[in-house]
Motif scaffolding. Sequence first.
Motif, PDB file in Angstrom:
ATOM      1  N   PHE A   1       0.698  -0.849   0.073  1.00  0.00           N
ATOM      2  CA  PHE A   1      -0.019  -0.241  -0.332  1.00  0.00           C
ATOM      3  C   PHE A   1       0.820   1.484  -0.365  1.00  0.00           C
ATOM      4  O   PHE A   1       1.882   0.879   0.582  1.00  0.00           O
ATOM      5  CB  PHE A   1      -1.068   0.116   0.982  1.00  0.00           C
ATOM      6  N   TYR A   2      -0.080   2.313  -0.640  1.00  0.00           N
ATOM      7  CA  TYR A   2       1.317   3.366  -0.292  1.00  0.00           C
ATOM      8  C   TYR A   2       0.657   4.737  -0.180  1.00  0.00           C
ATOM      9  O   TYR A   2      -0.879   4.648  -0.942  1.00  0.00           O
ATOM     10  CB  TYR A   2       1.365   3.693  -2.147  1.00  0.00           C
ATOM     11  N   TYR A   3       0.658   5.431   0.760  1.00  0.00           N
ATOM     12  CA  TYR A   3      -0.343   6.847   0.941  1.00  0.00           C
ATOM     13  C   TYR A   3       0.691   8.075   0.706  1.00  0.00           C
ATOM     14  O   TYR A   3       2.349   7.938   1.223  1.00  0.00           O
ATOM     15  CB  TYR A   3      -0.740   7.174   1.976  1.00  0.00           C
TER      16      TYR A   3
ATOM     17  N   VAL B   1     -14.295  -8.021   8.234  1.00  0.00           N
ATOM     18  CA  VAL B   1     -14.518  -7.099   9.225  1.00  0.00           C
ATOM     19  C   VAL B   1     -13.681  -6.151   9.147  1.00  0.00           C
ATOM     20  O   VAL B   1     -14.023  -4.608   9.918  1.00  0.00           O
ATOM     21  CB  VAL B   1     -14.821  -7.566  10.427  1.00  0.00           C
ATOM     22  N   ILE B   2     -12.281  -5.846   9.173  1.00  0.00           N
ATOM     23  CA  ILE B   2     -11.075  -4.914   9.289  1.00  0.00           C
ATOM     24  C   ILE B   2     -12.201  -3.937   8.563  1.00  0.00           C
ATOM     25  O   ILE B   2     -11.741  -2.773   8.278  1.00  0.00           O
ATOM     26  CB  ILE B   2      -9.833  -5.898   9.541  1.00  0.00           C
ATOM     27  N   ILE B   3     -11.536  -4.296   7.799  1.00  0.00           N
ATOM     28  CA  ILE B   3     -11.810  -3.977   6.331  1.00  0.00           C
ATOM     29  C   ILE B   3     -13.508  -3.195   6.206  1.00  0.00           C
ATOM     30  O   ILE B   3     -13.185  -1.770   6.193  1.00  0.00           O
ATOM     31  CB  ILE B   3     -11.691  -4.391   5.047  1.00  0.00           C
ATOM     32  N   ASP B   4     -14.553  -3.644   7.315  1.00  0.00           N
ATOM     33  CA  ASP B   4     -15.437  -2.476   7.128  1.00  0.00           C
ATOM     34  C   ASP B   4     -15.006  -1.884   8.219  1.00  0.00           C
ATOM     35  O   ASP B   4     -15.751  -0.373   7.598  1.00  0.00           O
ATOM     36  CB  ASP B   4     -16.635  -3.032   7.601  1.00  0.00           C
TER      37      ASP B   4
ATOM     38  N   PHE C   1      -4.436   3.520   6.350  1.00  0.00           N
ATOM     39  CA  PHE C   1      -5.264   2.220   7.046  1.00  0.00           C
ATOM     40  C   PHE C   1      -4.362   1.179   6.684  1.00  0.00           C
ATOM     41  O   PHE C   1      -3.783  -0.009   7.625  1.00  0.00           O
ATOM     42  CB  PHE C   1      -6.281   2.258   7.436  1.00  0.00           C
ATOM     43  N   ALA C   2      -4.655   0.776   5.415  1.00  0.00           N
ATOM     44  CA  ALA C   2      -4.385  -0.807   5.128  1.00  0.00           C
ATOM     45  C   ALA C   2      -2.510  -0.437   4.936  1.00  0.00           C
ATOM     46  O   ALA C   2      -2.148  -1.399   5.394  1.00  0.00           O
ATOM     47  CB  ALA C   2      -4.435  -0.538   3.913  1.00  0.00           C
ATOM     48  N   TYR C   3      -2.259   0.547   4.727  1.00  0.00           N
ATOM     49  CA  TYR C   3      -0.570   0.495   5.490  1.00  0.00           C
ATOM     50  C   TYR C   3      -0.185   0.770   6.350  1.00  0.00           C
ATOM     51  O   TYR C   3       0.899  -0.944   7.061  1.00  0.00           O
ATOM     52  CB  TYR C   3       0.092   1.060   4.558  1.00  0.00           C
ATOM     53  N   GLU C   4      -0.432   0.428   7.141  1.00  0.00           N
ATOM     54  CA  GLU C   4      -0.262   0.881   8.920  1.00  0.00           C
ATOM     55  C   GLU C   4      -0.425  -0.776   9.208  1.00  0.00           C
ATOM     56  O   GLU C   4      -0.031  -1.261   9.875  1.00  0.00           O
ATOM     57  CB  GLU C   4      -1.156   1.765   9.719  1.00  0.00           C
ATOM     58  N   ILE C   5      -1.461  -1.204   8.829  1.00  0.00           N
ATOM     59  CA  ILE C   5      -2.503  -2.230   9.328  1.00  0.00           C
ATOM     60  C   ILE C   5      -1.215  -4.006   8.028  1.00  0.00           C
ATOM     61  O   ILE C   5      -1.373  -4.350   9.549  1.00  0.00           O
ATOM     62  CB  ILE C   5      -3.699  -2.328   8.718  1.00  0.00           C
ATOM     63  N   TRP C   6      -1.209  -3.225   7.432  1.00  0.00           N
ATOM     64  CA  TRP C   6       0.210  -4.157   6.911  1.00  0.00           C
ATOM     65  C   TRP C   6       0.994  -4.544   7.925  1.00  0.00           C
ATOM     66  O   TRP C   6       1.768  -5.618   7.527  1.00  0.00           O
ATOM     67  CB  TRP C   6       0.103  -3.557   5.536  1.00  0.00           C
TER      68      TRP C   6
ATOM     69  N   THR D   1      -8.391  -6.471   0.516  1.00  0.00           N
ATOM     70  CA  THR D   1      -7.978  -8.176   0.595  1.00  0.00           C
ATOM     71  C   THR D   1      -6.368  -9.274  -0.290  1.00  0.00           C
ATOM     72  O   THR D   1      -6.075  -9.532  -0.111  1.00  0.00           O
ATOM     73  CB  THR D   1      -9.340  -8.833  -0.020  1.00  0.00           C
ATOM     74  N   SER D   2      -6.928  -8.743  -1.546  1.00  0.00           N
ATOM     75  CA  SER D   2      -6.016  -9.311  -2.879  1.00  0.00           C
ATOM     76  C   SER D   2      -4.995  -8.682  -2.587  1.00  0.00           C
ATOM     77  O   SER D   2      -3.750  -9.836  -3.100  1.00  0.00           O
ATOM     78  CB  SER D   2      -6.302  -8.747  -4.159  1.00  0.00           C
ATOM     79  N   LYS D   3      -3.651  -7.958  -1.731  1.00  0.00           N
ATOM     80  CA  LYS D   3      -3.116  -7.157  -2.034  1.00  0.00           C
ATOM     81  C   LYS D   3      -2.473  -7.772  -0.323  1.00  0.00           C
ATOM     82  O   LYS D   3      -1.546  -8.081  -0.391  1.00  0.00           O
ATOM     83  CB  LYS D   3      -2.695  -6.000  -1.809  1.00  0.00           C
ATOM     84  N   PHE D   4      -3.273  -8.154   0.805  1.00  0.00           N
ATOM     85  CA  PHE D   4      -2.759  -8.982   1.539  1.00  0.00           C
ATOM     86  C   PHE D   4      -2.312 -10.621   1.446  1.00  0.00           C
ATOM     87  O   PHE D   4      -1.365 -11.009   1.789  1.00  0.00           O
ATOM     88  CB  PHE D   4      -3.486  -9.180   2.370  1.00  0.00           C
ATOM     89  N   LEU D   5      -3.137 -10.521   0.319  1.00  0.00           N
ATOM     90  CA  LEU D   5      -3.115 -12.706   0.388  1.00  0.00           C
ATOM     91  C   LEU D   5      -1.991 -12.170  -0.827  1.00  0.00           C
ATOM     92  O   LEU D   5      -1.077 -13.472  -0.324  1.00  0.00           O
ATOM     93  CB  LEU D   5      -4.002 -12.749  -0.500  1.00  0.00           C
ATOM     94  N   GLN D   6      -1.788 -11.790  -1.617  1.00  0.00           N
ATOM     95  CA  GLN D   6      -0.484 -11.255  -2.456  1.00  0.00           C
ATOM     96  C   GLN D   6       0.931 -11.303  -1.695  1.00  0.00           C
ATOM     97  O   GLN D   6       2.110 -12.506  -2.221  1.00  0.00           O
ATOM     98  CB  GLN D   6      -0.796 -10.364  -3.492  1.00  0.00           C
ATOM     99  N   THR D   7       1.078 -10.768  -0.693  1.00  0.00           N
ATOM    100  CA  THR D   7       2.287 -11.304   0.020  1.00  0.00           C
ATOM    101  C   THR D   7       1.779 -11.706   1.216  1.00  0.00           C
ATOM    102  O   THR D   7       2.875 -11.726   2.851  1.00  0.00           O
ATOM    103  CB  THR D   7       1.646  -9.403   0.595  1.00  0.00           C
ATOM    104  N   ASP D   8       1.113 -12.708   1.253  1.00  0.00           N
ATOM    105  CA  ASP D   8       1.215 -13.767   2.200  1.00  0.00           C
ATOM    106  C   ASP D   8       0.421 -13.500   3.639  1.00  0.00           C
ATOM    107  O   ASP D   8       0.955 -13.796   4.859  1.00  0.00           O
ATOM    108  CB  ASP D   8       2.285 -14.971   2.854  1.00  0.00           C
ATOM    109  N   LYS D   9      -0.833 -12.753   3.832  1.00  0.00           N
ATOM    110  CA  LYS D   9      -0.625 -11.955   5.078  1.00  0.00           C
ATOM    111  C   LYS D   9      -2.708 -12.190   4.790  1.00  0.00           C
ATOM    112  O   LYS D   9      -3.392 -12.216   3.826  1.00  0.00           O
ATOM    113  CB  LYS D   9      -0.139 -10.710   5.342  1.00  0.00           C
ATOM    114  N   LYS D  10      -2.804 -12.016   5.801  1.00  0.00           N
ATOM    115  CA  LYS D  10      -4.579 -12.388   5.456  1.00  0.00           C
ATOM    116  C   LYS D  10      -5.988 -11.243   6.058  1.00  0.00           C
ATOM    117  O   LYS D  10      -4.825 -10.573   7.428  1.00  0.00           O
ATOM    118  CB  LYS D  10      -5.546 -13.650   6.057  1.00  0.00           C
ATOM    119  N   ILE D  11      -6.628 -10.532   5.734  1.00  0.00           N
ATOM    120  CA  ILE D  11      -7.297  -9.660   6.339  1.00  0.00           C
ATOM    121  C   ILE D  11      -8.655 -10.518   6.364  1.00  0.00           C
ATOM    122  O   ILE D  11      -9.177  -9.931   4.932  1.00  0.00           O
ATOM    123  CB  ILE D  11      -7.298  -7.524   6.325  1.00  0.00           C
TER     124      ILE D  11
END
Length: 370
Positions: free
Chosen positions: A6-8, A243-246, A262-267, A230-240
Motif C-alpha cells: 500500500f502507499y499514501y 470485518v476489519i476492512i469494514d 490504514f491499510a498500510y499501517e495495518i499491513w 484483500t488481494s494485496k494482503f493475500l499476495q503478500t501472504d497475509k490475511k485481513i
Amino acid sequence: MKKNPFYYGGTVEKKYFCNRVEELKEIKKDILSGLNILIYAPRRFGKTSLVLKALEELEKNNDIKFVFLDLMYLSTVEEFINKYFNQLAKTLEEPTDKVIKFFKSILKIRPNINASFDTSGNPNFSLSFSGEDIDKTLEEVLDIPLAFVKDNKKIVVVFDEFQETINLKLESKLRSVIQTHSNKIAYIFMGSKKSLLHQMFLNKNRPFYKSVKHFKIKEIQSDDWDNFITSKFLQTDKKIDNVIIDKILNITKGFPYYTQQFAYEIWNITDKIADELIFEKALKTILDREEDLFSVEFDTLTPNQKKALKIVVSKNGKNLYDEQYLAKYRIKTGSIQTALKGLLEKDILDKNVDGYYFQDPLFEYWMQHI
Ligand SMILES: Nc1ncnc2c1ncn2[C@@H]1O[C@H](COP(=O)(O)OP(=O)(O)OP(=O)(O)O)[C@@H](O)[C@H]1O
Ligand SMILES: [Mg+2]
C-alpha cells in the motif's frame, strides 16, 4: 522481507491504483473530444493520480501529448509565465539546443531564453523579459502549445491547483487565448479548494463562467476497496478479515488517502492475520500522527465556528437549528448560519441535499472523540 503493497502520500500509479474505471473512461472520452474540464475534490482525494493515469494511457496510445503544470505556491504572473514556459519547453521539445532554437523562432517578442541544469543534468528553462512586455509574453507563451498540435495528436494542458491563480488577474487573458484553441487543445483545470474554484467558474462576472465541463469524482466504493485490500494482503501472504476492512471504511468512508494509510499501517504490524487489536493499534498511530494538524485547524476557527462544528458532529449534519443544541452551545440561529458559511468557505465542511458533512473524514472522527 516483503514490501508494503500500500502507499499514501503523492501520486499513485498502476500498482497502487484502485478502481476509478468509469471516471477514467469518461475523462479519456472528454479529452479526445477536446473538451475543457474542471475537476475538483478535497485534498488527497486522488485527483492528480486519476488525471495522470488517464493522460499516460492516452499518450501511450499516441493519441495525445500532455503538459502538466502544478501551480501550488504561485505568487506572480511572471512566475506563472516562467513555470509554464519551462514545462512546455521540457515536455514538447528536446534536446536543449533545439528547444532554444525552436522557441526563439516562434516567440515574436524574442525574450532571452535561459537554460540551466540541475544536479542530475536535467535542463530548466526560463525567460527574461521586461515589465512592460508581461502581457505580450504571457499571450505568446499561452499560444505555444498550438505550434505542437498535429493532425491526429491533440495537446492536453493540465493546470493543477488552478485556484492558486485567483489573485493574479490572469483569468481574462487565459480565457480569451484558450478560446481560440477550440478543440485542438484540451485544458484540464484541477484543484482542491472548492470555494475558490466555484468563484472562478460559477460567478457570472468572471471570465471562466460556465466555460468548462464540471467533472465530479466520488469516493472509491466499498466493494472495490474490499477487493483491492484483500488481494494485496493475500499476495503478500497475509490475511485481513472483511470485518476489519469494514472498520477502516467506516472511518475513512472510502476517502483514498486515509484508506491507503490504514491499510498500510495495518499491513505493517500484521504478521499473518490482521485482527481487531492490530486495527486499534493502527488507528492510534494514525490519529497520533494527524492530531497536531487537526488541532491547529480547529484552533484557527472562530468560537462560533467551533460551536457550529460540534453541532454538525452531534447532529450528523442535519437539523442543525435544533433549539436544544442552540441552547446547549449558547448560539443564535443567525450566528450558526454565519459560522456554517465560514466553514464552507474554509473548505472544512461541504453540503449536499442531506445536509452538511466534513470534507475530511478523519477530522470528523477526531472531532467525535475529543
Ligand atoms: N485510485 C486510487 N487508488 C488507490 N489509492 C489512491 C487512488 N487515488 C489516490 N489514492 C491515495 O490518495 C493519495 C493522494 O492521491 P493524489 O495525490 O492523487 O490526490 P490529490 O487529490 O491530487 O491530492 P492533493 O490535494 O494533495 O493534490 C495517494 O497517495 C494514495 O494513497
Ligand atoms: Mg494533486
